[in-house]
Design a protein around this motif. Sequence first.
Motif, PDB file in Angstrom:
ATOM      1  N   MET A  96      73.724  -3.937 129.805  1.00 19.58           N
ATOM      2  CA  MET A  96      72.733  -2.887 129.564  1.00 19.58           C
ATOM      3  C   MET A  96      73.194  -1.544 130.123  1.00 19.58           C
ATOM      4  SD  MET A  96      69.056  -4.800 129.807  1.00 19.58           S
ATOM      5  CE  MET A  96      69.361  -5.941 131.139  1.00 19.58           C
ATOM      6  N   THR A  97      73.852  -1.565 131.284  1.00 20.82           N
ATOM      7  CA  THR A  97      74.405  -0.337 131.855  1.00 20.82           C
ATOM      8  C   THR A  97      75.472   0.227 130.929  1.00 20.82           C
ATOM      9  OG1 THR A  97      73.966  -1.117 134.099  1.00 20.82           O
ATOM     10  CG2 THR A  97      75.585   0.648 133.856  1.00 20.82           C
ATOM     11  N   LYS A  98      76.313  -0.659 130.437  1.00 23.60           N
ATOM     12  CA  LYS A  98      77.382  -0.239 129.530  1.00 23.60           C
ATOM     13  C   LYS A  98      76.792   0.355 128.247  1.00 23.60           C
ATOM     14  CE  LYS A  98      81.526  -2.082 127.472  1.00 23.60           C
ATOM     15  NZ  LYS A  98      82.096  -3.186 126.835  1.00 23.60           N
ATOM     16  N   THR A 151      84.312   4.897 132.989  1.00 25.10           N
ATOM     17  CA  THR A 151      83.327   4.014 133.626  1.00 25.10           C
ATOM     18  C   THR A 151      82.946   2.864 132.694  1.00 25.10           C
ATOM     19  OG1 THR A 151      82.471   5.874 134.905  1.00 25.10           O
ATOM     20  CG2 THR A 151      81.050   3.929 134.718  1.00 25.10           C
ATOM     21  N   ILE A 152      82.713   3.173 131.426  1.00 26.75           N
ATOM     22  CA  ILE A 152      82.375   2.135 130.445  1.00 26.75           C
ATOM     23  C   ILE A 152      83.522   1.137 130.320  1.00 26.75           C
ATOM     24  CG2 ILE A 152      81.945   1.678 127.994  1.00 26.75           C
ATOM     25  CD1 ILE A 152      80.460   4.411 127.914  1.00 26.75           C
ATOM     26  N   ALA A 153      84.754   1.631 130.271  1.00 27.38           N
ATOM     27  CA  ALA A 153      85.919   0.747 130.155  1.00 27.38           C
ATOM     28  C   ALA A 153      86.024  -0.173 131.375  1.00 27.38           C
ATOM     29  CB  ALA A 153      87.195   1.566 129.984  1.00 27.38           C
ATOM     30  N   ILE A 154      85.808   0.383 132.559  1.00 22.03           N
ATOM     31  CA  ILE A 154      85.868  -0.432 133.781  1.00 22.03           C
ATOM     32  C   ILE A 154      84.764  -1.484 133.769  1.00 22.03           C
ATOM     33  CG2 ILE A 154      85.537  -0.370 136.296  1.00 22.03           C
ATOM     34  CD1 ILE A 154      87.031   2.374 136.204  1.00 22.03           C
ATOM     35  N   LEU A 155      83.556  -1.091 133.387  1.00 20.94           N
ATOM     36  CA  LEU A 155      82.465  -2.072 133.298  1.00 20.94           C
ATOM     37  C   LEU A 155      82.798  -3.166 132.283  1.00 20.94           C
ATOM     38  CD1 LEU A 155      79.273   0.186 133.436  1.00 20.94           C
ATOM     39  CD2 LEU A 155      80.163  -1.321 135.226  1.00 20.94           C
ATOM     40  N   GLY A 156      83.413  -2.780 131.162  1.00 17.81           N
ATOM     41  CA  GLY A 156      83.810  -3.765 130.157  1.00 17.81           C
ATOM     42  C   GLY A 156      84.812  -4.756 130.700  1.00 17.81           C
TER      43      GLY A 156
END
Length: 167
Positions: A96-98, A151-156
Amino acid sequence: MSFYLTLLIFHIFSAMVWVGGMIFYVIVVIPVIRNPELKDQKLRLLQLTATQFRNISYYIFFVFILSGFGLLFEKGYFQFGFHWDFWTSNISLMFMTKIGLFTILFLSSLYHDFVTGPKTFSYLKTDPVRFERYRKTSSFFGRFNLLISVTIAILGILVSRGFSIFP
């Protein structure tokens, strides 16, 4: 090859092109156009490369959306009802954060690409004060988009390994 793996490959390659393109822009294109030898061509080069990357970006966003929801569907999170056990877990908070960050990125990119960017170039010769203001605003949104993208890539990466930053 399974459909899930195909979606995953499209999702990862899209992320590579998007984040890699933004990093390339920051570490290669911007320093090159600051070269004094390109003083007369720098803004035109910036405008052409920005327009080309913008055109590619929205295809990449489309692939992100399709492949991302396809991956969740293939994992079974949208099949046969709503899985409360998943959607109330720490990993779901990562998803959900992503997705929330992606929404912010998409809206910020729209603003950068269709408002501040074009206005920057439209005021280039007519209004130096507005040009500088929009140039700074465009620069801010470009950096903001890069930060959100990384940030999105790291969360992924973290979520794919089953790791959550939420306790």
